[in-house]
Design an enzyme around this catalytic site. Structure first.
Site, PDB file in Angstrom:
ATOM      1  CE  LYS A  77      -5.270   0.834  -8.507  1.00  0.00           C
ATOM      2  NZ  LYS A  77      -6.453   0.214  -9.129  1.00  0.00           N
ATOM      3  CD  GLU A  82      -6.620  -7.785  -8.393  1.00  0.00           C
ATOM      4  OE1 GLU A  82      -7.092  -8.561  -7.571  1.00  0.00           O
ATOM      5  OE2 GLU A  82      -6.824  -6.550  -8.359  1.00  0.00           O
ATOM      6  CB  SER A 114      -4.986   8.081  -9.764  1.00  0.00           C
ATOM      7  OG  SER A 114      -4.222   7.857 -10.937  1.00  0.00           O
TER       8      SER A 114
HETATM    9  C1  LIG Z   1      -1.693   5.361 -10.186  1.00  0.00           C
HETATM   10  C2  LIG Z   1      -2.818   4.583 -10.799  1.00  0.00           C
HETATM   11  N1  LIG Z   1      -3.853   5.259 -11.353  1.00  0.00           N
HETATM   12  C3  LIG Z   1      -4.885   4.601 -11.923  1.00  0.00           C
HETATM   13  C4  LIG Z   1      -4.911   3.219 -11.987  1.00  0.00           C
HETATM   14  C5  LIG Z   1      -6.081   2.574 -12.678  1.00  0.00           C
HETATM   15  O1  LIG Z   1      -6.939   1.907 -11.840  1.00  0.00           O
HETATM   16  P1  LIG Z   1      -8.370   2.460 -11.475  1.00  0.00           P
HETATM   17  O2  LIG Z   1      -9.071   2.781 -12.740  1.00  0.00           O
HETATM   18  O3  LIG Z   1      -8.987   1.340 -10.727  1.00  0.00           O
HETATM   19  O4  LIG Z   1      -8.187   3.673 -10.622  1.00  0.00           O
HETATM   20  C6  LIG Z   1      -3.867   2.470 -11.420  1.00  0.00           C
HETATM   21  C7  LIG Z   1      -3.889   1.013 -11.452  1.00  0.00           C
HETATM   22  O5  LIG Z   1      -2.975   0.322 -11.099  1.00  0.00           O
HETATM   23  C8  LIG Z   1      -2.788   3.173 -10.809  1.00  0.00           C
HETATM   24  O6  LIG Z   1      -1.745   2.535 -10.275  1.00  0.00           O
END
Ligand SMILES: Cc1ncc(COP(=O)(O)O)c(C=O)c1O
Length: 410
Positions: free
Chosen positions: A86, A108, A376
């Site tokens: 993020k 948000e 992620s």
């Molecule tokens: C660690 C992590 N992975 C994935 C996501 C999912 O979001 P996005 O699909 O936008 O990557 C989030 C959302 O808060 C997150 O904190």
């Protein structure tokens, strides 16, 4: 409406009259700075010094050996500052907001990772910061609320609707309508009205560019890139440089929650899937009832618990370039355990959905193929959920003792 920001049948810009001015102003600024070399150099400098980029690509050799199929590699995005991807987007949008002369940022957050990233970037770049968060998410991601406040952000609890991410988005939109002269709304996923999906993809595509380089340096025979999909920012950023070619396979993994058949999930592309709708400023696939009302969703991971999906992913899914799979809460927890036990890394519950799919797919592929899964985020933020689910009664006893201690100290 202009045709800009359309992905096949999806995307666009459906905003109330009051928000036309700020979204047009944002589009102009984004287009104006997108290819500017000073802007890119500034992004790269902070990415390197503040975020800690490039993030490593790790060979999960022990787990791959254990499975006996394809080699699993992990893009260690959770090693980025504040613990998740993020921060890439938060940095890009905040640098843009500074060039637009804004002094205040609102955001948000669901899992809290976007809120923490935004609050950290605001502290670093000197913005006043307000973060909207559903009261359900505040409860399940409490540690992140603490970090946001430490970074100087005001966290505003949202107690309307399902008290999760979509309700926080509505509150942020209300604030933006009243304050856009000095305020930038920093959306955390690849969704919302144009230019947000394009802008978030641009700032997240650093993940895919690094991965492409790391793949070629190691000469990997990559079968698929695998990422979890909430709104879609980590996946579209990871996939970005590969979308135009026909390989490798690109696989997005949604939250099957308690099981696709139970209705308690957040799967918009798999199972019976989402329906077309226009919600929160963009056209895409949403989990709605027969009357077009948004359904409540369920996932053990707050970051995947959202009823809509970014428009470009919805389009590429329908067009067949991106495949979709899903993993249940239980499968995600099993993946957290497997990567922790064999690789010494703790996946965020969101990313663990992608990890679960990587484990499933690896068993079906030969040893000379590689799979790259985007971690992620790392799992520190999920301690209270993962330990509650995995450590059994001893964890609950520990919490009760801590609470008693706190009460005794008062
Ligand atoms: C660690 C992590 N992975 C994935 C996501 C999912 O979001 P996005 O699909 O936008 O990557 C989030 C959302 O808060 C997150 O904190």
């Amino acid at each position: 409406m202009s045709t800009k920001g359309l992905y096949g049948n999806f995307g666009g810009r459906y905003v109330a009259e009051i928000l036309r001015k700020p979204v047009l102003e944002l589009e102009e600024a984004f287009e104006g700075w997108k290819d500017d070399s000073d802007f890119k150099a500034e992004f790269d400098r902070y990415a390197n010094e503040f975020i800690g980029r490039p993030t490593p690509l790790m060979y999960a050799d022990n787990l791959s050996r254990q499975i006996g199929g394809a080699q699993i590699y992990v893009k260690m995005e959770g090693l980025a500052h504040t613990g998740a991807h993020k921060i890439n987007n938060a940095l890009g949008q905040a640098l843009l907001a500074r060039r637009m002369g804004k002094t205040r940022i609102i955001a948000e957050t669901g899992a809290g990772q976007h809120g923490v990233a935004t609050a950290a970037v605001c502290a670093k770049l000197g913005f006043d910061c307000t973060v909207y968060m559903g009261t359900v998410d505040i409860r399940r991601q409490r540690p992140n609320v603490f970090w946001m406040e430490l970074f100087g952000a005001r966290v505003v609890p949202v107690a309307s609707g399902a008290r999760t991410l979509k309700d926080a988005v509505n509150e942020a939109l209300r604030d933006w309508s009243a304050n856009f002269t000095d305020t930038h709304y920093l959306i955390g996923s690849a969704l919302g009205p144009h230019p947000y999906p394009a802008m978030v993809k641009e700032y997240q595509s650093v993940i895919g560019r690094e991965t492409a380089l790391q793949m070629s340096e190691r000469d990997l025979n990559v079968e698929a890139l695998i990422a979890c999909v909430g709104g879609g920012s980590n996946s579209i950023g990871f996939f970005a440089p590969f979308i135009e070619s026909s390989e490798p396979r690109l696989i997005g993994v949604e939250a099957a929650g308690l099981g696709l058949e139970t209705g308690a999930h957040a799967a918009r592309m798999t199972g019976s899937g989402g329906r077309e709708g226009i919600i929160q400023g963009y056209k895409s696939l949403f989990l709605t009832d027969n009357n077009g009302q948004v359904l409540s969703t369920h996932s053990i991971s707050a970051g995947l618990d959202y009823p809509g999906i970014g428009p470009e992913l919805a389009h590429l899914g329908k067009a067949g370039r991106i495949e979709f799979a899903s993993a249940t809460d239980t499968e995600a927890l099993e993946a957290v355990k497997a990567f922790a036990r064999y690789e010494g890394v703790i996946f965020a519950l969101e990313s663990a959905h992608a990890g679960a799919e990587a484990i499933k797919l690896a068993t079906k592929l030969p040893k000379d193929k590689a799979l790259i899964v985007n971690m992620s985020g790392r799992g520190d933020k999920d301690l209270f959920i993962s330990a509650g689910a995995l450590a059994g009664p001893s964890w609950k006893e520990f919490l009760a003792r801590e609470a008693e201690g706190e009460a005794g100290d008062e």
